[in-house]
Design a protein around this motif. Structure first.
Motif, PDB file in Angstrom:
ATOM      1  N   GLN A  41       0.826  -1.209   0.000  1.00  0.00           N
ATOM      2  CA  GLN A  41       0.000   0.000   0.000  1.00  0.00           C
ATOM      3  C   GLN A  41       0.863   1.263   0.000  1.00  0.00           C
ATOM      4  O   GLN A  41       0.833   2.062   0.933  1.00  0.00           O
ATOM      5  N   SER A  42       1.602   1.447  -1.071  1.00  0.00           N
ATOM      6  CA  SER A  42       2.576   2.535  -1.148  1.00  0.00           C
ATOM      7  C   SER A  42       1.987   3.879  -1.551  1.00  0.00           C
ATOM      8  O   SER A  42       2.689   4.882  -1.541  1.00  0.00           O
ATOM      9  N   SER A  43       0.718   3.931  -1.893  1.00  0.00           N
ATOM     10  CA  SER A  43       0.120   5.153  -2.422  1.00  0.00           C
ATOM     11  C   SER A  43      -0.394   6.094  -1.337  1.00  0.00           C
ATOM     12  O   SER A  43      -0.977   5.673  -0.349  1.00  0.00           O
ATOM     13  N   ALA A  44      -0.167   7.390  -1.592  1.00  0.00           N
ATOM     14  CA  ALA A  44      -0.750   8.471  -0.795  1.00  0.00           C
ATOM     15  C   ALA A  44      -1.357   9.457  -1.797  1.00  0.00           C
ATOM     16  O   ALA A  44      -1.047   9.405  -2.996  1.00  0.00           O
ATOM     17  N   PHE A  45      -2.207  10.356  -1.323  1.00  0.00           N
ATOM     18  CA  PHE A  45      -2.965  11.202  -2.241  1.00  0.00           C
ATOM     19  C   PHE A  45      -3.062  12.634  -1.732  1.00  0.00           C
ATOM     20  O   PHE A  45      -3.179  12.863  -0.529  1.00  0.00           O
ATOM     21  N   VAL A  46      -3.055  13.568  -2.671  1.00  0.00           N
ATOM     22  CA  VAL A  46      -3.434  14.946  -2.386  1.00  0.00           C
ATOM     23  C   VAL A  46      -4.604  15.248  -3.312  1.00  0.00           C
ATOM     24  O   VAL A  46      -4.472  15.142  -4.539  1.00  0.00           O
ATOM     25  N   LYS A  71     -11.652  20.793 -12.814  1.00  0.00           N
ATOM     26  CA  LYS A  71     -12.308  21.245 -11.585  1.00  0.00           C
ATOM     27  C   LYS A  71     -11.614  20.708 -10.344  1.00  0.00           C
ATOM     28  O   LYS A  71     -11.824  21.211  -9.243  1.00  0.00           O
ATOM     29  N   ALA A  72     -10.801  19.671 -10.534  1.00  0.00           N
ATOM     30  CA  ALA A  72     -10.064  19.084  -9.414  1.00  0.00           C
ATOM     31  C   ALA A  72      -8.948  18.230  -9.998  1.00  0.00           C
ATOM     32  O   ALA A  72      -8.874  18.009 -11.208  1.00  0.00           O
ATOM     33  N   ALA A  73      -8.095  17.762  -9.110  1.00  0.00           N
ATOM     34  CA  ALA A  73      -7.050  16.820  -9.498  1.00  0.00           C
ATOM     35  C   ALA A  73      -6.752  15.940  -8.291  1.00  0.00           C
ATOM     36  O   ALA A  73      -6.968  16.344  -7.139  1.00  0.00           O
ATOM     37  N   ILE A  74      -6.273  14.764  -8.581  1.00  0.00           N
ATOM     38  CA  ILE A  74      -5.765  13.886  -7.524  1.00  0.00           C
ATOM     39  C   ILE A  74      -4.305  13.630  -7.851  1.00  0.00           C
ATOM     40  O   ILE A  74      -3.974  13.197  -8.963  1.00  0.00           O
ATOM     41  N   VAL A  75      -3.463  13.917  -6.886  1.00  0.00           N
ATOM     42  CA  VAL A  75      -2.034  13.675  -7.029  1.00  0.00           C
ATOM     43  C   VAL A  75      -1.727  12.367  -6.319  1.00  0.00           C
ATOM     44  O   VAL A  75      -2.054  12.194  -5.143  1.00  0.00           O
ATOM     45  N   VAL A  76      -1.129  11.440  -7.064  1.00  0.00           N
ATOM     46  CA  VAL A  76      -0.754  10.143  -6.511  1.00  0.00           C
ATOM     47  C   VAL A  76       0.736  10.209  -6.204  1.00  0.00           C
ATOM     48  O   VAL A  76       1.541  10.520  -7.079  1.00  0.00           O
ATOM     49  N   PHE A  77       1.088   9.917  -4.943  1.00  0.00           N
ATOM     50  CA  PHE A  77       2.492   9.971  -4.569  1.00  0.00           C
ATOM     51  C   PHE A  77       2.830   8.884  -3.571  1.00  0.00           C
ATOM     52  O   PHE A  77       1.952   8.247  -2.995  1.00  0.00           O
ATOM     53  N   CYS A  78       4.121   8.669  -3.403  1.00  0.00           N
ATOM     54  CA  CYS A  78       4.620   7.719  -2.410  1.00  0.00           C
ATOM     55  C   CYS A  78       5.259   8.545  -1.309  1.00  0.00           C
ATOM     56  O   CYS A  78       6.147   9.369  -1.580  1.00  0.00           O
ATOM     57  N   ARG A 123      10.063  17.428 -12.838  1.00  0.00           N
ATOM     58  CA  ARG A 123       8.609  17.394 -12.624  1.00  0.00           C
ATOM     59  C   ARG A 123       8.297  16.986 -11.186  1.00  0.00           C
ATOM     60  O   ARG A 123       7.443  17.581 -10.527  1.00  0.00           O
ATOM     61  N   MET A 124       8.992  15.944 -10.714  1.00  0.00           N
ATOM     62  CA  MET A 124       8.748  15.459  -9.351  1.00  0.00           C
ATOM     63  C   MET A 124       9.105  16.542  -8.339  1.00  0.00           C
ATOM     64  O   MET A 124       8.368  16.764  -7.371  1.00  0.00           O
ATOM     65  N   LYS A 125      10.215  17.235  -8.556  1.00  0.00           N
ATOM     66  CA  LYS A 125      10.661  18.285  -7.634  1.00  0.00           C
ATOM     67  C   LYS A 125       9.653  19.438  -7.580  1.00  0.00           C
ATOM     68  O   LYS A 125       9.267  19.895  -6.498  1.00  0.00           O
ATOM     69  N   LYS A 126       9.213  19.910  -8.750  1.00  0.00           N
ATOM     70  CA  LYS A 126       8.244  21.017  -8.801  1.00  0.00           C
ATOM     71  C   LYS A 126       6.939  20.643  -8.099  1.00  0.00           C
ATOM     72  O   LYS A 126       6.386  21.438  -7.339  1.00  0.00           O
ATOM     73  N   ALA A 127       6.440  19.445  -8.376  1.00  0.00           N
ATOM     74  CA  ALA A 127       5.181  19.014  -7.769  1.00  0.00           C
ATOM     75  C   ALA A 127       5.305  18.929  -6.255  1.00  0.00           C
ATOM     76  O   ALA A 127       4.410  19.367  -5.517  1.00  0.00           O
ATOM     77  N   LYS A 128       6.418  18.372  -5.768  1.00  0.00           N
ATOM     78  CA  LYS A 128       6.625  18.271  -4.321  1.00  0.00           C
ATOM     79  C   LYS A 128       6.645  19.653  -3.676  1.00  0.00           C
ATOM     80  O   LYS A 128       6.061  19.852  -2.609  1.00  0.00           O
ATOM     81  N   ASN A 132       3.953  20.826  -0.969  1.00  0.00           N
ATOM     82  CA  ASN A 132       4.584  20.730   0.355  1.00  0.00           C
ATOM     83  C   ASN A 132       4.802  19.284   0.786  1.00  0.00           C
ATOM     84  O   ASN A 132       4.630  18.941   1.963  1.00  0.00           O
ATOM     85  N   ILE A 133       5.191  18.439  -0.155  1.00  0.00           N
ATOM     86  CA  ILE A 133       5.488  17.041   0.142  1.00  0.00           C
ATOM     87  C   ILE A 133       6.966  16.970   0.504  1.00  0.00           C
ATOM     88  O   ILE A 133       7.829  17.246  -0.321  1.00  0.00           O
ATOM     89  N   LYS A 134       7.258  16.609   1.740  1.00  0.00           N
ATOM     90  CA  LYS A 134       8.640  16.620   2.242  1.00  0.00           C
ATOM     91  C   LYS A 134       9.430  15.372   1.846  1.00  0.00           C
ATOM     92  O   LYS A 134      10.614  15.446   1.565  1.00  0.00           O
ATOM     93  N   ASN A 135       8.798  14.216   1.884  1.00  0.00           N
ATOM     94  CA  ASN A 135       9.470  12.945   1.601  1.00  0.00           C
ATOM     95  C   ASN A 135       8.830  12.284   0.391  1.00  0.00           C
ATOM     96  O   ASN A 135       7.751  12.657  -0.039  1.00  0.00           O
ATOM     97  N   GLY A 136       9.483  11.255  -0.110  1.00  0.00           N
ATOM     98  CA  GLY A 136       8.911  10.468  -1.187  1.00  0.00           C
ATOM     99  C   GLY A 136       8.963  11.182  -2.521  1.00  0.00           C
ATOM    100  O   GLY A 136       9.794  12.054  -2.750  1.00  0.00           O
ATOM    101  N   PHE A 137       8.046  10.804  -3.397  1.00  0.00           N
ATOM    102  CA  PHE A 137       8.023  11.405  -4.732  1.00  0.00           C
ATOM    103  C   PHE A 137       6.613  11.376  -5.301  1.00  0.00           C
ATOM    104  O   PHE A 137       5.782  10.550  -4.930  1.00  0.00           O
TER     105      PHE A 137
END
Length: 170
Positions: A41-46, A71-78, A123-128, A132-137
């Motif tokens: 279960q490696s997924s997290a979401f914004v 109208k919205a977006a879901i960001v999938v991250f680890c 891309r990963m750096k800009k999105a983080k 405000n995602i401190k860890n992961g990608f």
């Protein structure tokens, strides 16, 4: 289910109609239900429904221009790769998560478009930074909205019988 799979397409133009928060949470639930290596279960979401944040995310990738009308977006991250049991399978996990969300969106009549972020470092750096995602990608951003029209890139007949083999490739 096959009907949902056959009807899924990338939607890049959206109606000016908000998506209810309950439906956005349903999409995230579908993401959580995706298979993952060793059930890690490696997924997290914004969930992003703030227009200002959506506008900032447009700068992450050339394909992110689709967020203009979303109208919205879901960001999938680890969140933390180091805590995973099978680190080398994280991209597959997050891909399955993203696909589940796309299919659930289709089943709910919501248009979606997968914006690839990983493994492209800038891309990963800009999105983080934006989120405000401190860890992961960050793996992907899914643009969401009710479809305005049929998308020009949609191909109804995707089955290529010449690419189907039985038992071995000859």
């Amino acid at each position: 289910m096959l009907d949902v799979i056959k009807n899924r397409r990338s939607v890049r133009k959206f109606k000016d109609e908000e998506i209810k928060k309950e439906l956005l949470l349903d999409l995230v639930e579908a993401g959580f239900m995706a298979p993952s290596a060793r059930a890690q279960q490696s997924s997290a979401f914004v969930i992003v429904d703030d227009k200002e944040v959506l506008n900032k995310l447009k700068e992450v990738s050339p394909g992110a221009h689709v967020l203009e009308g979303a109208k919205a977006a879901i960001v999938v991250f680890c969140l933390d790769v180091d805590k995973l049991l099978t680190k080398e399978m994280v991209l597959e996990d997050l891909g399955a998560t993203t696909q589940n969300i796309l299919l659930e969106a289709t089943s709910l009549g919501i248009g979606s478009c997968w914006i690839g972020i990983a493994p492209i470092a800038d891309r990963m750096k800009k999105a983080k930074e934006i989120l405000n995602i401190k860890n992961g990608f960050v793996f992907s951003i899914i643009a969401l909205g009710y479809p305005l029209e049929a998308d020009a890139f949609y191909q109804k007949d995707k089955i290529k019988k010449e690419l189907i083999y039985w038992n071995k490739v000859e």
